[in-house]
Enzyme design. Sequence first.
Site, PDB file in Angstrom:
ATOM      1  N   HIS A 293       0.788  -1.222   0.000  1.00 33.06           N
ATOM      2  CA  HIS A 293       0.000   0.000   0.000  1.00 33.06           C
ATOM      3  C   HIS A 293       0.830   1.286   0.000  1.00 33.06           C
ATOM      4  CE1 HIS A 293      -3.614   2.392   1.409  1.00 33.06           C
ATOM      5  NE2 HIS A 293      -4.096   1.645   0.440  1.00 33.06           N
TER       6      HIS A 293
ATOM      7  N   LYS B 180       3.000   4.525  -1.198  1.00 33.25           N
ATOM      8  CA  LYS B 180       2.840   5.503  -2.274  1.00 33.25           C
ATOM      9  C   LYS B 180       4.007   6.468  -2.167  1.00 33.25           C
ATOM     10  CE  LYS B 180      -2.035   5.087  -1.340  1.00 33.25           C
ATOM     11  NZ  LYS B 180      -2.052   4.345  -0.110  1.00 33.25           N
TER      12      LYS B 180
ATOM     13  N   ASP C  93      16.686  10.112  -7.885  1.00 25.97           N
ATOM     14  CA  ASP C  93      18.147  10.198  -7.795  1.00 25.97           C
ATOM     15  C   ASP C  93      18.692   9.988  -6.385  1.00 25.97           C
ATOM     16  OD1 ASP C  93      18.431  10.614 -10.519  1.00 25.97           O
ATOM     17  OD2 ASP C  93      18.492  12.797 -10.345  1.00 25.97           O
TER      18      ASP C  93
END
Length: 149
Positions: free
Chosen positions: A88, A90, A95
């Site tokens: 779940h 996000k 870089d």
Amino acid sequence: CPCPLPSADTALSRLVRRLLSARRSLDLCLFSFSCPQLARTVQLLHRRGVRVRLVTDAQYMGLHGSQIGRLRHAGIQVRHDQHSGYMHHKFAIVDGRMLITGSLNWTTQAIQSNRENVLVVEDAEYVKAFQDEFERIWEEYNPANYNFF
């Protein structure tokens, strides 16, 4: 708008600009990914030679509108969970120096209609914590480690 990437100054265009700042790597850990504009952005980075790795949830990657197959077809490395429950997270790491995280699923619905939050952090301590989590999950979801019996 038929243009491939958003051009007006919107939350989406600001997110796209942060992603397009990647020169070496983009690590994505996303529950759901169905926004075509963000998928085009990720593909563009891949074509520029940025190493893109994506971890996603197995149940949501096959839903109608998911961009995961499109990204895989473009040659982007994708791994997914192998257990019940959701992957779940996000977040994105640009870089190894910029963390983009929050409640936002990378879906058209979330971008156009939901109340979401996105936090952009360039503090090395926070970026490292999320990078460590990404690397742990990336290795855990390595197909060479799957148990089928």
